[in-house]
Every structure is written in C-alpha cells, then in structure tokens.
Design a protein around this motif. Sequence first.
Motif, short mmCIF file in Angstrom:
data_model
loop_
_atom_site.label_atom_id
_atom_site.label_comp_id
_atom_site.label_asym_id
_atom_site.label_seq_id
_atom_site.Cartn_x
_atom_site.Cartn_y
_atom_site.Cartn_z
N GLY A 412 0.72 -1.42 0.03
CA GLY A 412 0.22 0.06 -0.11
C GLY A 412 0.81 0.98 -0.34
N GLY A 413 1.84 1.19 0.83
CA GLY A 413 3.07 2.15 0.97
C GLY A 413 3.78 3.07 -0.73
N LEU A 414 3.90 1.76 -1.24
CA LEU A 414 4.35 2.30 -2.68
C LEU A 414 3.02 2.38 -3.46
CD1 LEU A 414 6.96 1.13 -4.15
CD2 LEU A 414 6.27 -1.27 -4.93
N VAL A 417 2.17 6.32 -1.85
CA VAL A 417 2.90 7.55 -1.85
C VAL A 417 3.80 7.35 -2.90
CG1 VAL A 417 4.93 8.23 -0.49
CG2 VAL A 417 2.80 7.38 0.45
N ASN A 418 4.29 6.46 -3.72
CA ASN A 418 5.02 6.72 -5.17
C ASN A 418 4.62 6.34 -6.51
OD1 ASN A 418 6.73 4.62 -3.18
ND2 ASN A 418 7.41 6.36 -3.16
N LEU A 419 3.59 4.99 -6.34
CA LEU A 419 3.29 5.16 -8.24
C LEU A 419 2.31 5.48 -8.02
CD1 LEU A 419 3.38 1.64 -8.00
CD2 LEU A 419 4.48 3.03 -9.43
N MET A 420 1.42 6.23 -7.15
CA MET A 420 -0.48 7.06 -7.39
C MET A 420 0.11 8.62 -7.73
SD MET A 420 -2.86 5.51 -5.01
CE MET A 420 -4.24 6.45 -4.86
N GLN A 426 8.17 11.42 -6.90
CA GLN A 426 7.57 10.70 -5.24
C GLN A 426 7.85 9.15 -6.53
OE1 GLN A 426 3.84 13.16 -3.73
NE2 GLN A 426 4.49 10.66 -2.87
N TYR A 427 8.11 9.15 -7.29
CA TYR A 427 8.93 7.54 -8.13
C TYR A 427 9.77 7.73 -9.11
CZ TYR A 427 6.76 9.90 -12.31
OH TYR A 427 6.22 10.96 -13.00
N SER A 428 11.04 8.67 -7.62
CA SER A 428 12.17 8.13 -7.91
C SER A 428 13.10 7.96 -7.41
CB SER A 428 13.38 9.91 -8.94
OG SER A 428 14.37 9.14 -9.07
N ILE A 429 13.98 6.73 -7.36
CA ILE A 429 14.86 6.10 -6.28
C ILE A 429 16.55 7.07 -5.68
CG2 ILE A 429 14.40 4.20 -6.75
CD1 ILE A 429 17.11 3.61 -7.47
#
Length: 575
Positions: A412-414, A417-420, A426-429
């Motif tokens: 859920g966190g991924l 927070v990152n994909l949506m 937010q979708y970069s390491i």
Amino acid sequence: MKKITEGIISRIYSAREALLVAVFCVWMTYVALSSFGISAAISLASALIILLPLLASAFLLEGEKALHIGRIILFISALLHCGKAVHDNKDAFLFIGAVTFMTVIGIYCSRSLDSIRTKSESKAFFITAVACAALLYTVYLSAVTVSRYAAYRAPSFDFGIFAQAFWSLKERFIPYTTCERGFELSHFAVHLSPVFYLALPVYALFPRPETVQIIQAIALSLGVIPLWKISKRLGLSNVAATVFSLLYLVHPALTGGCMYDFHENCFLPVLLLWTVYFAEKGSLVPTLIFSVLTCSVKEDAAVYVAFLGLYLLFSGKRKALGTAMTALSVAYFLAACAYLNSHGLGVMAYRYNNLSSDGTLMGVIITALKDPFRIIKECTETEKLQFAVLMLLPLGVLPFATKKISRYVLFGGLLLVNLMPDYVYQYSIDFQYVFGSLALLFYLAMLNYADLKSSVRRSLVTLACTACMLTASARMPSHIRYITYMDTLSVEIEALDEAMTYVPDDVSVSASTFIVAHLANRQEIYEIEDMQETDYVVADLRYAEWDAYPAKYADLGYVVVFEVDDIVCVMKKSR
C-alpha cells in the motif's frame, strides 16, 4: 610418451570446468577493463596475467579447490562490466538483462561458498559483521553528502531550509526558516515533523550544517538493528538475518534517497521497522509508542502505519493491535491535516491532481471508487514501472513470493505514496519518498522468505544480492564524484570558502541556492531571486542564471566587497 599424453588428456578432462571458467574469466576481465576506458592492449595483458595462475590451479589442484579463485574473479569482473554498462546507459531493460546475467553467474559462483562452514560461526560474529557494515555505510554516506555540501553542490531546496531549521530549533526551539517560502515561518507550517526534536540533542552538540547530513546517515544505518531483530523474530538464521541487513544497506533506494540532501523522511526506516518488530512481538505499548513516533516524521507517514495495521488485522495475526494502529494512524493523519490547513500552508494534495477532480484527498478516494482503472493506468506508466523494477529487483522479487493475499496490503505504501501521484520525485529512487515504502517491502520480503523452500530461497536471495551489488556498482561513481570534487574543484571551493568569511554572522543575507546552506546559521537568509533588502548579497557566478544579480543589486545601492571572476561575488548594502 603415450602414458604422458594420456595423463595430460585425462587431467584436462578432469579440469575441464576450471579451464572453461579460466577462459570466461579472461573474457570478462578484458571487457570489464575495456569498459572503463583502459586501452585494449593493457586490458588484454591484464586478462592474460590472470589466466596463468588460473590455468596452473586447474592442473595442480583437485576438485572444487581449482574453481574457487576463478569463480571469485569471474563474479567481480562480470559485476564491474555490468555495473559500468548500466551506469553509462541507464536503461531499465538493460538493467533487467544485466541482473539476469549476474544472477546466473552468481548462482554458479555461490557454489564456492558451500566450502565455508558458516554454521560454526557464533551469533556474535554475524552481529559484528552487520555492525561493521552499518558503520562503513554511515561513514560512506556521510562522506558523500558532507562533500556534496562542502563542494557547494547542496541547494537551498532541500538542504538550506533544513540547515536553517535545525539552527532555529537550537536557538528558538521552533524550526523557523526564511529561505523556504521567502518569509519567516515555522517549517512545521509546511510539513509537521516533531521528530526533529529527537535529533536536536545531537545537533546541539555540533551546530553545523554538516551535522544534519551525518544525522541522516546515522538514522538510516540504525535501521539494521530492528531489521535484524525482525529477522530473528521470524525464525531466520543468522546468515539470512545478515544477508537482509546487508541488502538493506546496499539497496539503491537507501543511498539514492539522500542524493538531494537531508529530509525528515530519513527517520522513517528505523522508526517504522521498530514498529514492525514490536507488532510482531504483540507488545501493545511499545508498538503504539513507535507508531506515534513514525507518524511524527511527517503528516503522510501515518499512511505506512495504517497499512501495517491493516495487514495485522486482515492476516489475523494481531487483530486488536492492527485495529488500534489503524485507528491511531487515521486519527493522527486527520489531526495533522487539520493543523496544516488551519495553522500552516495546507496539505500538499496537489500532487494527486491527476486522480482528483477537485484537488483534495477525498477526491482521490472518490476516483478510486468510481474509476479504479484510472488508478491502474496512473500506476503503470513507463517511468513508474521502471521505478518499481529498481525497488523490487534488489529484493529478489521476494515481496511477490507468497500466496497469502493479506500480505499484499504491505504494498500500500508503494502504491499510494510512490506510484499513484503525478509528482515526478515521488517515483524516483533518487529522492526521499522511498524510505517508508522500502521499510515495508523489506518486512514483506522477510515474511515471504521465512515461508519458502530452501532451493527457492537460494535462487531469490542470489537474485537480490546480484541486483543490489550491480546497482550499487553502477551508481557508486555518481556518488563518489562528490568526494573527488574536494580535489578537482579545490580552487573553486577555496574561493567560495574565502567569500563566506566576508559575511558576518549576525546579518541578513540573500544568496544563490548553492550558497544558502553555508550561511544558514542565522535568522534571515533568503534565495537571491527573492530580491529581499538584506544586509549582504552573495551571488554564485559559476552558473549563468545568477550572473545578472550583481548588477541588479548594484542598482539598489549594494557595493562589492569580495569577488572572484566566474565564481562568486559578495556585496554589502551601502549605508
């Protein structure tokens, strides 16, 4: 003569695997050295030098002993070559191919590890190994980030604002900043992060910007302590606990998340993993305490606690505790949002405008209920899938290795927070938004690992290890370059350091973004673009975008007190 010939043929036949490895080593060593720009002649000569002892060992040593050295050289040379290829090309498909290649080699080369009797080593040995690795990581990350600051490569966003926030926290017990929005306000009006007070004692001992970077490195390294304890709680061996601890330290997202300097999110892994550990134990009070501490990192940190609580609830492991954690996190999130909306600058819901028709978080929920395929579409964009690969491959895709549906809640966190979001960072390491998701993914990977058969474990862990090492070897050059700046840019750095001495400690300053952090220990520091009427102005002339500002401020009555052509200009307001 016939017997000698037969003897040689027989020896070649018995040493055939070692001979093939020797030849493969020569090839991999040659291409690895060549990929680093070393001339073909030197690369080939080096490879042939390696070939001689390998051929000798193939004929003189018996069985597996003849292969150990060759396998080690093969793995290292292949890793260097693949790492350089990935670093130069930065292509997701090449990365997957390189990881696959390295995994095959890794599984083969890992056979040599069977000769090491790790079971005879004590628990203290593995704990010491993990502690040394964590210390090494702390030193490495501190060196990289502090060098980045010392070389005047750390911008106001997002290091200058935290350097000033911590100074204000020490001086006034509130993290006031002026460079964050161009006027004085508490950083808590932007992000609610009471966790800063936990780090304040360390900063108070050494009140310098460098300390802030070191605090981040220490906080991230401390995550191995709860990670180790979780591993043992799940019944994993000392070897497995050590491997997961090392994977945590080497994972590209852990170091990558620090490459734009300090952020409050760095406290997420250690606090969230302690929450996981106490939840696994079923300890109510410590779990709730660390749940609150995790939420205190930032308003959206409650999301991770909520998903952890939902997993405990749906899995049936700790229904009452899971319910309590979920309720607490939701309550904290709503209270934090209410505070920011009434006393701060509001919640940054605009990052979900791609999913919300009215720009609110409630709008995201409505979209999810009315049009779930829109959520799927947003989460599966090419850049986001590439990000997911970089997050999951270094875990050997262990997060997916389960049939227990309840565990997928930990994704859920991924997802949230990152994909949506449509906010690219937010979708970069290479940004700080990965830390909370990473902690939950490690917990999920360990849960699944504990349930797998030994043969599957070995393959997936080998995949994880090779992917982590490959990514680390590919990304390390871009990190270490900050350390090399201290030598290669020494003239530039000396000029900038001298310029800083012309600015008194008790004056207001306007400065270019890479200068702000160096002058942040004061009540008023602004970005030069704000054109504030301050006592001093420092313009960074290394970049064309600030070349015009000395003339602009000269028109306002400022005079030059120090200048080095094409590097820096310090101006003072004429009284």
